[in-house]
Design a protein around this motif. Structure first.
Motif, PDB file in Angstrom:
ATOM      1  N   LEU A 245      18.684 -24.332   4.133  1.00 54.43           N
ATOM      2  CA  LEU A 245      18.758 -23.590   2.867  1.00 54.43           C
ATOM      3  C   LEU A 245      19.675 -22.398   3.114  1.00 54.43           C
ATOM      4  O   LEU A 245      19.362 -21.531   3.933  1.00 54.43           O
ATOM      5  CB  LEU A 245      17.349 -23.148   2.442  1.00 54.43           C
TER       6      LEU A 245
ATOM      7  N   SER B  82      10.647 -21.152   7.409  1.00 53.62           N
ATOM      8  CA  SER B  82      11.286 -22.468   7.338  1.00 53.62           C
ATOM      9  C   SER B  82      11.405 -23.125   8.707  1.00 53.62           C
ATOM     10  O   SER B  82      11.896 -24.250   8.811  1.00 53.62           O
ATOM     11  CB  SER B  82      12.690 -22.337   6.726  1.00 53.62           C
TER      12      SER B  82
ATOM     13  N   THR C 180      10.346 -29.220   1.462  1.00 52.93           N
ATOM     14  CA  THR C 180      11.364 -29.870   2.292  1.00 52.93           C
ATOM     15  C   THR C 180      10.932 -29.743   3.758  1.00 52.93           C
ATOM     16  O   THR C 180      10.150 -28.851   4.094  1.00 52.93           O
ATOM     17  CB  THR C 180      12.742 -29.190   2.113  1.00 52.93           C
ATOM     18  N   GLU C 181      11.466 -30.620   4.586  1.00 56.55           N
ATOM     19  CA  GLU C 181      11.090 -30.534   6.009  1.00 56.55           C
ATOM     20  C   GLU C 181      12.277 -30.255   6.915  1.00 56.55           C
ATOM     21  O   GLU C 181      12.160 -29.592   7.930  1.00 56.55           O
ATOM     22  CB  GLU C 181      10.451 -31.854   6.453  1.00 56.55           C
TER      23      GLU C 181
ATOM     24  N   ILE D  88      10.930 -24.165   0.668  1.00 55.36           N
ATOM     25  CA  ILE D  88      10.521 -24.396   2.064  1.00 55.36           C
ATOM     26  C   ILE D  88       9.365 -25.402   2.151  1.00 55.36           C
ATOM     27  O   ILE D  88       9.451 -26.369   2.909  1.00 55.36           O
ATOM     28  CB  ILE D  88      10.193 -23.056   2.777  1.00 55.36           C
TER      29      ILE D  88
ATOM     30  N   LEU E 289      12.505 -15.672   5.843  1.00 57.65           N
ATOM     31  CA  LEU E 289      12.852 -17.051   5.467  1.00 57.65           C
ATOM     32  C   LEU E 289      13.025 -17.925   6.710  1.00 57.65           C
ATOM     33  O   LEU E 289      12.597 -19.078   6.738  1.00 57.65           O
ATOM     34  CB  LEU E 289      14.155 -17.064   4.644  1.00 57.65           C
ATOM     35  N   ASP E 290      13.642 -17.377   7.753  1.00 54.50           N
ATOM     36  CA  ASP E 290      13.879 -18.177   8.956  1.00 54.50           C
ATOM     37  C   ASP E 290      12.550 -18.516   9.655  1.00 54.50           C
ATOM     38  O   ASP E 290      12.358 -19.639  10.115  1.00 54.50           O
ATOM     39  CB  ASP E 290      14.832 -17.446   9.913  1.00 54.50           C
TER      40      ASP E 290
ATOM     41  N   ARG F 126      15.662 -22.924   9.363  1.00 53.58           N
ATOM     42  CA  ARG F 126      16.547 -23.743   8.517  1.00 53.58           C
ATOM     43  C   ARG F 126      17.412 -22.882   7.593  1.00 53.58           C
ATOM     44  O   ARG F 126      17.923 -23.364   6.584  1.00 53.58           O
ATOM     45  CB  ARG F 126      15.688 -24.693   7.660  1.00 53.58           C
ATOM     46  N   ILE F 127      17.579 -21.597   7.938  1.00 48.13           N
ATOM     47  CA  ILE F 127      18.223 -20.687   6.994  1.00 48.13           C
ATOM     48  C   ILE F 127      19.665 -20.345   7.402  1.00 48.13           C
ATOM     49  O   ILE F 127      19.969 -20.163   8.580  1.00 48.13           O
ATOM     50  CB  ILE F 127      17.386 -19.390   6.875  1.00 48.13           C
TER      51      ILE F 127
END
Ligand SMILES: Cc1cc2nc3c(=O)[nH]c(=O)nc-3n(C[C@H](O)[C@H](O)[C@H](O)COP(=O)(O)O)c2cc1C
Length: 454
Positions: free
Chosen positions: A100, A125, A95-96, A92, A121-122, A128-129
């Motif tokens: 994932l 990030s 990366t931007e 995470i 994670l969401d 982005r999950i």
């Protein structure tokens, strides 16, 4: 032709059945347990504007009926592995925009804890999950390791449905999107917008508060890859992006039609589900060079891997049969498909076939123009939305695709040249909102919707 979406298939282990072996001199897969490996792969994906990096996963190992467990450790096949959720978390901050996507099993995970892990994670990030929902059918060793009973194929999908209903309640219904006030002089959250959930399903139960607040996407983008009738029905109902295992345009088109029809049967639009086919290529300036490269890659994989990998799917140790034995003489209680597929062939033929590509896709070998043409033909012929690139050599295969094939696809206007939106759902599914659309079954569990229905 529509603009295609791209993802990269990865697997947090050294070997992979088929041609992806860490033994090939230029392959860095033996370093899969270092952060530097994943950062390099993620950077290539992000620089190429791929929508996501997909981390496949499985539990268990190929035991070949207990006769050749040594293959796993000698070849680095199935053992050892890393936890894909933690690999994703580690990527995470480096990366931007890259999505994932990780695999998670509805047979082996605990839904309440799994929902929190994915929501974390969401949040971290910024949306982005994605989650590839698997029901885990092949490895008897996995259920033994967990100490849980094996569940029959179609029942595993009913169990998965129950799992989904519970996690939807937690992701969509437990916390309203605007529940957090974070007011230092007032309240952290508005209790009127934090709801108890109750789930008393045939397989899973839960009662109480959700452990995480509403995340940027609410529910992670839902991926799925089952092609059995039960798998397709599940994918048509819940899936937002479906992986197909590759094949000819005709075969892919048949799956695409069937899955879109399942989406419609579940009250969704046919294009609510994005179809992405696994795709492998060995590309070089000329076809001859590409063929030489492919032969060298194939030569590096141990034939033992084909034995272990085939046994993982069927429980059959093909190395214990005379190579001339017709496949129709063999019997298994596991995957019948992997025997029926080879009717008319011998054990020796199958070992050779499996050595070339395992259960996965046969690489397309050719020049960059030929690969680009092939991809466009498949996409048009089968009505695909994109491809999941499955590399044999890392990072070499991914770099080859990005440097040689992608520029041609961009010139033709069918590959992205930048990132249009920040959340994975907006970009991949092509919708204006980062959360599930109203016609998705998960959206029906939102607090406001449930209250209106009640
Ligand atoms: C591209 C692709 C990726 C997959 N990734 C995984 C994975 O990470 N873990 C897993 O257990 N199965 C994975 N599978 C297998 C499918 O999820 C599914 O279990 C398999 O197709 C059998 O389902 P079915 O019996 O409904 O056809 C993958 C399949 C494809 C085509």
């Amino acid at each position: 032709m529509r603009q295609l979406r791209f993802g990269l298939f990865e697997n947090a282990q050294a070997n992979d059945s088929g041609t992806a072996t860490w033994r090939y001199p230029e392959n860095k897969r033996h370093l899969f347990d270092t952060l530097a490996y994943w950062q390099e792969i993620a950077k290539i994906c992000e620089d190429a504007n791929f929508d996501f990096l997909f981390l496949a996963d499985a539990w268990g190992w190929a035991d070949v009926n207990g006769s050749r467990p040594d293959i796993c450790s000698v070849e680095g096949l199935d053992l050892p592995r890393l936890d894909p959720a933690i690999v994703a978390a580690a990527l995470i901050p480096t990366t931007e925009q890259l999505g994932l996507v990780i695999t998670g099993s509805t047979l082996l995970e605990q839904p309440y804890a799994f929902a929190r892990r994915m929501a974390t994670l969401d949040h971290l990030s910024g949306g982005r999950i994605g989650w590839n929902v698997v029901t885990t059918g092949t490895a008897e060793t996995a259920v033994e390791a967990f100490g849980v009973p094996m569940v029959a194929h179609d029942e595993r999908y009913r169990m998965a449905d129950d799992f989904m209903e519970l996690v939807y309640k937690l992701w969509e219904g437990a916390w309203e999107p605007d529940a957090l006030e974070r007011d230092k002089l007032g309240r952290y959250a508005d209790p009127a917008k934090v709801h108890r959930i109750e789930h008393d399903g045939p397989y899973f139960r839960s009662r109480g508060f959700g452990n995480t607040s509403y995340t940027p996407q609410g529910t992670p983008v839902l991926f799925q890859a089952g092609t059995s009738p039960a798998g397709r029905a599940f994918g048509g109902k819940h899936g937002e992006a479906i992986f197909l295992g590759g094949g000819t345009a005709e075969k892919l088109a048949e799956h695409v039609r069937a899955i879109r029809a399942e989406a419609v049967a579940s009250g969704r639009r046919p294009d609510a589900v994005k179809l992405m086919s696994a795709f492998a290529c060995v590309v070089a300036p000329t076809r001859e060079e590409a063929q030489r490269k492919y032969d060298a890659i194939l030569g590096a994989q141990s034939p033992d891997v084909a034995v272990a990998s085939y046994a993982w799917f069927t429980g059959l140790d093909l190395s214990s049969y005379d190579p001339q034995t017709p496949m129709t003489d063999l019997r298994t209680e596991l995957s019948q498909t992997q025997i029926a597929r080879f009717a008319g062939q011998t054990v020796g033929d199958v070992l050779k076939d499996w050595h070339a590509h395992g259960v996965g896709v046969t690489p397309f070998v050719g020049s960059a123009e030929e690969v680009a043409d092939h991809l466009c033909e498949l996409a048009e012929g089968a009505d695909l939305d994109g491809f999941l690139l499955t590399p044999q050599v890392q990072p070499g295969s991914t770099r080859d695709f990005v440097e040689l094939v992608l520029p041609i696809l961009r010139e033709r206007g069918v590959a992205p040249t930048g990132y249009a939106a920040t959340t994975l759902r907006e970009r991949l599914i092509g919708q204006a909102e980062p959360t599930l659309p109203a016609d998705h079954p998960g959206a029906g569990h939102r607090a406001a919707v449930s209250a209106a229905v009640a």
